[in-house]
Design a protein around this motif. Structure first.
Motif, PDB file in Angstrom:
ATOM      1  N   ALA A 249     -30.566  13.894   1.873  1.00  0.00           N
ATOM      2  CA  ALA A 249     -30.645  12.437   1.748  1.00  0.00           C
ATOM      3  C   ALA A 249     -30.625  11.826   3.134  1.00  0.00           C
ATOM      4  O   ALA A 249     -30.109  12.426   4.090  1.00  0.00           O
ATOM      5  N   LEU A 250     -31.204  10.644   3.245  1.00  0.00           N
ATOM      6  CA  LEU A 250     -31.236   9.933   4.516  1.00  0.00           C
ATOM      7  C   LEU A 250     -30.225   8.793   4.490  1.00  0.00           C
ATOM      8  O   LEU A 250     -30.070   8.109   3.480  1.00  0.00           O
TER       9      LEU A 250
ATOM     10  N   LYS B  29     -29.350  17.405  12.055  1.00  0.00           N
ATOM     11  CA  LYS B  29     -30.502  17.006  12.852  1.00  0.00           C
ATOM     12  C   LYS B  29     -31.805  17.142  12.079  1.00  0.00           C
ATOM     13  O   LYS B  29     -32.875  16.857  12.609  1.00  0.00           O
ATOM     14  N   GLY B  30     -31.724  17.592  10.837  1.00  0.00           N
ATOM     15  CA  GLY B  30     -32.923  17.771  10.039  1.00  0.00           C
ATOM     16  C   GLY B  30     -33.628  19.084  10.306  1.00  0.00           C
ATOM     17  O   GLY B  30     -34.757  19.290   9.858  1.00  0.00           O
ATOM     18  N   GLN B  31     -32.981  20.019  11.017  1.00  0.00           N
ATOM     19  CA  GLN B  31     -33.575  21.326  11.290  1.00  0.00           C
ATOM     20  C   GLN B  31     -33.311  22.275  10.132  1.00  0.00           C
ATOM     21  O   GLN B  31     -32.201  22.318   9.594  1.00  0.00           O
ATOM     22  N   LEU B  32     -34.330  23.036   9.785  1.00  0.00           N
ATOM     23  CA  LEU B  32     -34.166  24.077   8.781  1.00  0.00           C
ATOM     24  C   LEU B  32     -33.352  25.213   9.379  1.00  0.00           C
ATOM     25  O   LEU B  32     -33.699  25.746  10.438  1.00  0.00           O
TER      26      LEU B  32
ATOM     27  N   THR C  88     -43.938   4.751  12.568  1.00  0.00           N
ATOM     28  CA  THR C  88     -43.421   5.479  13.723  1.00  0.00           C
ATOM     29  C   THR C  88     -42.823   6.788  13.236  1.00  0.00           C
ATOM     30  O   THR C  88     -41.957   6.792  12.367  1.00  0.00           O
ATOM     31  N   LEU C  89     -43.302   7.903  13.772  1.00  0.00           N
ATOM     32  CA  LEU C  89     -42.771   9.210  13.408  1.00  0.00           C
ATOM     33  C   LEU C  89     -41.646   9.585  14.356  1.00  0.00           C
ATOM     34  O   LEU C  89     -41.771   9.449  15.576  1.00  0.00           O
ATOM     35  N   ARG C  90     -40.569  10.054  13.814  1.00  0.00           N
ATOM     36  CA  ARG C  90     -39.382  10.323  14.618  1.00  0.00           C
ATOM     37  C   ARG C  90     -38.561  11.440  13.979  1.00  0.00           C
ATOM     38  O   ARG C  90     -38.936  11.994  12.946  1.00  0.00           O
ATOM     39  N   GLU C  91     -37.449  11.761  14.611  1.00  0.00           N
ATOM     40  CA  GLU C  91     -36.504  12.727  14.070  1.00  0.00           C
ATOM     41  C   GLU C  91     -35.172  12.022  13.826  1.00  0.00           C
ATOM     42  O   GLU C  91     -34.985  10.859  14.188  1.00  0.00           O
ATOM     43  N   ALA C  92     -34.274  12.726  13.191  1.00  0.00           N
ATOM     44  CA  ALA C  92     -32.967  12.145  12.886  1.00  0.00           C
ATOM     45  C   ALA C  92     -32.220  11.809  14.178  1.00  0.00           C
ATOM     46  O   ALA C  92     -32.407  12.432  15.221  1.00  0.00           O
ATOM     47  N   GLY C  93     -31.363  10.803  14.083  1.00  0.00           N
ATOM     48  CA  GLY C  93     -30.561  10.381  15.231  1.00  0.00           C
ATOM     49  C   GLY C  93     -29.336   9.635  14.763  1.00  0.00           C
ATOM     50  O   GLY C  93     -28.956   9.697  13.585  1.00  0.00           O
TER      51      GLY C  93
ATOM     52  N   VAL D 107     -29.354  12.765   8.514  1.00  0.00           N
ATOM     53  CA  VAL D 107     -29.721  13.631   7.402  1.00  0.00           C
ATOM     54  C   VAL D 107     -28.450  14.205   6.796  1.00  0.00           C
ATOM     55  O   VAL D 107     -27.624  14.782   7.501  1.00  0.00           O
ATOM     56  N   ARG D 108     -28.281  14.015   5.489  1.00  0.00           N
ATOM     57  CA  ARG D 108     -27.113  14.533   4.773  1.00  0.00           C
ATOM     58  C   ARG D 108     -27.575  15.679   3.874  1.00  0.00           C
ATOM     59  O   ARG D 108     -28.406  15.477   2.991  1.00  0.00           O
ATOM     60  N   SER D 109     -27.060  16.869   4.102  1.00  0.00           N
ATOM     61  CA  SER D 109     -27.472  18.026   3.320  1.00  0.00           C
ATOM     62  C   SER D 109     -26.695  18.110   2.017  1.00  0.00           C
ATOM     63  O   SER D 109     -25.621  17.517   1.866  1.00  0.00           O
TER      64      SER D 109
END
Length: 393
Positions: free
Chosen positions: A85-86, A287-290, A333-338, A343-345
């Motif tokens: 979830a975001l 961080k949204g990394q697998l 705008t494309l981005r990563e988590a910050g 990002v909540r797993s």
């Protein structure tokens, strides 16, 4: 009166559309990531020119504009590793079979048979970002297994007491370059004390695999502290069924040679080899990394979730299946988590439908529909009376 009929009809159609939107919102109250819609009512005004505008009347209601309510929904822990979830303003990026990008807050994902991460409900590919920031599907390519690593260093913990004469370490497992395990035994025998004041204690070490002696060396202590020159043994071990392997046996920093006991406790602390590993767990970090965990205790990281951010809510529109698309000509705008988008797993965002608000709006829609219906009935009766008057002449 004719105009009144058409105006009342626009009211009926408008409130009917409002009722349809409300019913859709309520029906999806348990749809993960669903965003409620809101109907914007606007009056329709006829007449042009400054002189006529003062005399023109309204022509009903316009409900052609429906907007999305993109506020966050509540989050629910699911315990599923690939549910995410975001927290913050943003969307997951997905791609359909035609290559079109779609956006969603529903983070229920899974890997399909091809090793590609997809949405659990619609099967669309979940997109990540490569090292250059380009979009790419998140896949398990190169991550399905973890290769073996040969043991190069074995470290011990505990103590070798100077009042003890011998010590054995059984069932010490190391790995060769193919990942095959080898069970070794170390036999340690204390030798006569040497040096000034007889404060140097030496232990002979034999390394065996089964009944075969693979190599030997010595550990030494100056008092209770391992000697700088006698704290490690590097041996080329002719292990069975594989090429010889160079392994260093090292006394850990806490190993001592005290005389306070007659029983030595030296034992394996750690060794750096491992067997091949299969995937045992898949998840996303903050961080949204697998992150991939393997059966041999190792781990690896894969692609990072691509996240999209729009400047305003009006730049997206719903296309079904909990998916959104960008309006024509608009690119997010494309981005990563910050810090502002986390990002909540093992969590899913629920629908943001507010039942209390929906039921309140439902009452207003019902009253509006009833009022428009009454106006239509009244205009029809007046028109009939007019026809009756005309017929009496």
């Amino acid at each position: 009166m004719i105009d009144s009929i058409f105006t009342a009809m626009s009211g009926l159609e408008g409130h009917q559309k409002g009722l349809k939107v409300i019913s859709n919102n309520v029906a999806n109250m348990n749809t993960a990531g669903f965003k409620a819609s809101v109907v914007d009512f606007a009056d329709v005004f006829t007449g042009a020119g400054s002189e006529r505008r003062r005399e023109a009347t309204g022509s009903g209601v316009d409900v052609s504009r429906t907007r999305l309510d993109l506020r966050d929904g509540d989050r629910q822990d699911t315990g599923r590793d690939l549910d995410v979830a975001l927290e913050g303003r943003g969307f997951f990026v997905l791609q359909d079979e035609e290559g079109r990008l779609r956006y969603s807050r529903a983070g229920g994902f899974e890997f399909n048979d091809d090793g590609r991460l997809v949405g659990r409900l619609h099967g669309l590919k979940v997109m990540g970002r490569d090292g250059a920031g380009r979009l790419e599907p998140i896949e398990l390519t190169g991550l399905r297994g973890n290769p073996p690593k040969a043991t190069r260093r074995v470290e011990f913990k505990g103590s070798l007491y100077s009042t003890d004469d011998a010590h054995t370490i059984d069932a010490l497992t190391i790995y060769d370059s193919t990942g095959a395990a080898h069970t070794l035994k170390l036999e340690l025998t204390k030798k006569a004390a040497t040096g000034t004041g007889s404060n140097v204690v030496t232990w002979g070490v034999k390394v065996l695999e089964g009944i075969n002696e693979l190599g030997s060396g010595e550990f030494s202590f100056i008092g209770s502290i391992a000697s700088p020159f006698g704290s490690s043994i590097k041996l080329l071990l002719p292990l069975s069924n594989t090429a010889p392997a160079e392994v260093e046996f090292v006394l850990g920093p806490d190993v001592r040679g005290d005389a306070s006991s007659t029983t030595s406790t030296l034992a394996l602390a750690q060794q750096d080899g491992y067997a091949p590993g299969d995937i045992s767990a898949l998840a996303f970090n903050e961080k949204g990394q697998l992150t991939v965990t393997y059966s041999n205790g190792q781990s690896a990281t894969g692609s990072t979730l691509a996240l999209a951010e729009f400047a305003s809510d009006e730049q997206v529109q719903a296309v079904g299946d909990g998916l959104l698309e960008a309006r024509l000509g608009i690119a997010p705008t494309l981005r990563e988590a910050g810090a502002d988008l986390k990002v909540r797993s093992k969590t899913l965002e629920l629908s943001n439908v507010n039942l209390t608000q929906e039921f309140s709006t439902l009452i207003l829609m019902q009253r509006g529909y009833q009022a428009s219906s009454q106006v239509l009935t009244t205009a029809n009766e007046m028109l009939q009376q007019l026809f009756e008057l005309k017929g009496r002449r």
